[in-house]
Design a protein around this motif. Structure first.
Motif, short mmCIF file in Angstrom:
data_model
loop_
_atom_site.label_atom_id
_atom_site.label_comp_id
_atom_site.label_asym_id
_atom_site.label_seq_id
_atom_site.Cartn_x
_atom_site.Cartn_y
_atom_site.Cartn_z
N VAL A 235 -18.70 -98.17 -17.49
CA VAL A 235 -18.99 -98.79 -16.20
C VAL A 235 -18.52 -100.23 -16.21
N GLN A 236 -18.23 -100.72 -15.00
CA GLN A 236 -17.85 -102.12 -14.83
C GLN A 236 -19.04 -102.87 -14.25
N GLN A 237 -19.54 -103.86 -14.97
CA GLN A 237 -20.75 -104.57 -14.58
C GLN A 237 -20.54 -105.39 -13.31
N ARG A 238 -21.52 -105.33 -12.40
CA ARG A 238 -21.51 -106.16 -11.20
C ARG A 238 -22.75 -107.05 -11.10
N LYS B 153 -16.70 -104.39 -19.06
CA LYS B 153 -16.72 -102.95 -19.27
C LYS B 153 -17.78 -102.62 -20.33
N ALA C 166 -23.39 -101.65 -11.24
CA ALA C 166 -22.12 -101.31 -11.90
C ALA C 166 -21.37 -100.23 -11.15
N ALA D 289 -25.92 -106.34 -20.58
CA ALA D 289 -24.61 -106.46 -19.92
C ALA D 289 -24.72 -107.64 -18.96
#
Length: 419
Positions: A353-356, A399, A339, A393
């Motif tokens: 956080v933005q999940q990756r 997000k 993230a 997530a």
């Protein structure tokens, strides 16, 4: 830089022409990667446009993205270079003058070129662009470097096959900036000038179409019969990756002006982690050359990025059979990029956080930021941005909010342990 360091450099090289401190030059396959490279400490980044570069499979940049990337880099005092390093066939040159003028208008600081036709066209039609000689020219002696300097080029990117002793001699003989690859993939051919891809797939390596055929798995035949033993693994012709994190003083002492990291096709996590480690090592040496000591955490940080097995390339000796990868590679990186931090609430200790890649409560993770900021923790409760509870997530770019044990900042990264 202190006067004593400058004087010592002059005594070693016999010349005063070198950057105040070595430039850390990072790859950027797209605009997002450019911003992370600069944020994590790159002095300059090199990118590809829509034409004339050797990474046609990278996302590459439009002129609008180049302009935005240049404006972002300028806020950090960084520069943007564009690879125009193909070996051109006649049809490739249609429109090259206009393309180079557009690069100049977009605020690009320099191009990296190999073909003399592109070099000459840039000098004639886009004189504000510096022209750096690409490693594709396989330059590895001082007479050749002097030739290119006399042609008006302020910088030469030396061949990957150049040794440390040869770099010292070149710097001693020629008053020019030297750029050297210090980390990333090596090529089984000479300086990337390979024709296997052309032969197998009709994709020209020297015009941006390399299919990485050296990484394919091969069988060995005599006539029409396989001579490999039953159960024996197919082999590749790939070489180990280059890593010079343990040899920063040697590179600086030899007179290298720009430390170049390979990897325009690599991930954000790879670029940020590798740049972060080299930034700290270079800064530590420049602050105190006599007291400099390699820190294990810098080496560890390199190991947490997705590398192949590592070596020192041609710097100290010609690589032998042990420097190639013949069988399936074991994944050395014990972490996956999970993230990107987008926000942090000091009053609650909650990060957004933005999940990756997927993560869930109970996972071991690390947060990292520029300058070596780093801490590990277990993931606690997760919520979406509206406060709804999440068991995992799992959605790309989702997000997510979670509590962190220490403050974090936008563009910090979170990675998950996969041991």
């Amino acid at each position: 830089m202190s006067r004593s360091v400058i004087e010592n450099a002059t005594k070693r090289t016999g010349k005063r022409h070198r950057l105040d401190k070595p430039e850390l030059l990072a790859p950027a396959g797209n605009l997002e990667k450019l911003k992370f490279a600069v944020h994590y400490g790159a002095d300059a980044v090199y990118i590809g446009g829509q034409k004339y570069g050797l990474r046609s499979n990278a996302d590459n940049f439009s002129f609008e993205e180049m302009r935005e990337g240049g404006e972002f880099a300028a806020k950090y005092g960084a520069k943007v270079f564009v690879a125009t390093n193909i070996y051109a066939h006649q049809e490739d040159l249609d429109g090259i003058a206009e393309y180079l003028k557009q690069l100049e208008d977009a605020g690009i600081a320099a191009i990296i070129a190999a073909d003399p036709a592109i070099v000459e066209t840039a000098q004639k039609y886009a004189p504000k662009l510096e022209v750096h000689l690409s490693t594709q020219q396989s330059t590895m002696n001082w007479q050749a470097v002097r030739f290119w300097k006399e042609e008006g080029l302020p910088r030469v990117v030396l061949a990957r096959e150049t040794t440390m002793d040869e770099i010292r001699e070149i710097k001693h003989q020629v008053d020019v900036e030297l750029e050297v690859f210090i980390h990333g993939a090596m090529c089984s051919s000479v300086s990337g000038r390979c024709v296997l891809s052309n032969h197998f797939t009709d994709r020209d390596s020297n015009r941006g179409g390399c299919c990485q055929s050296c990484r394919w798995k091969y069988d060995l035949h005599a006539d029409e019969e396989s001579v490999m033993e039953q159960g024996q693994n197919p082999f590749t012709m790939g070489s180990k990756d280059l890593c010079m994190i343990q040899h920063i003083p040697d590179l600086i002492d030899a007179g290298v002006d720009s430390f170049k990291i390979e990897g325009r096709m690599k991930s954000i996590h790879y670029v940020a982690s590798v740049v972060n480690a080299y930034r700290q090592a270079i800064d530590a040496y420049m602050a105190d050359p006599e007291g400099y000591r390699l820190k294990p955490e810098w080496v560890d940080e390199i190991g947490k990025a997705a590398n192949r097995p590592l070596n020192t390339g041609f710097f100290y000796s010609v690589p032998g059979s042990g420097e190639h990868i013949y069988e399936a590679e074991e994944k050395p990186a014990p972490y996956d990029f999970a993230a990107i931090v987008t926000d942090y609430d000091e009053s609650t200790g909650m990060a957004t956080v933005q999940q990756r890649s997927p993560f869930r409560p109970g996972m071991e993770v690390e947060f990292i930021g520029p300058g070596g900021r780093q801490f590990a923790q277990k993931v606690g409760d997760l919520t979406d941005v509206e406060g709804g509870p999440l068991s995992v997530a799992r959605h790309p770019l989702q997000k997510v909010r979670l509590k962190t044990e220490h403050p974090v900042f936008p563009l910090d990264l979170m990675r998950k342990c996969i041991k």
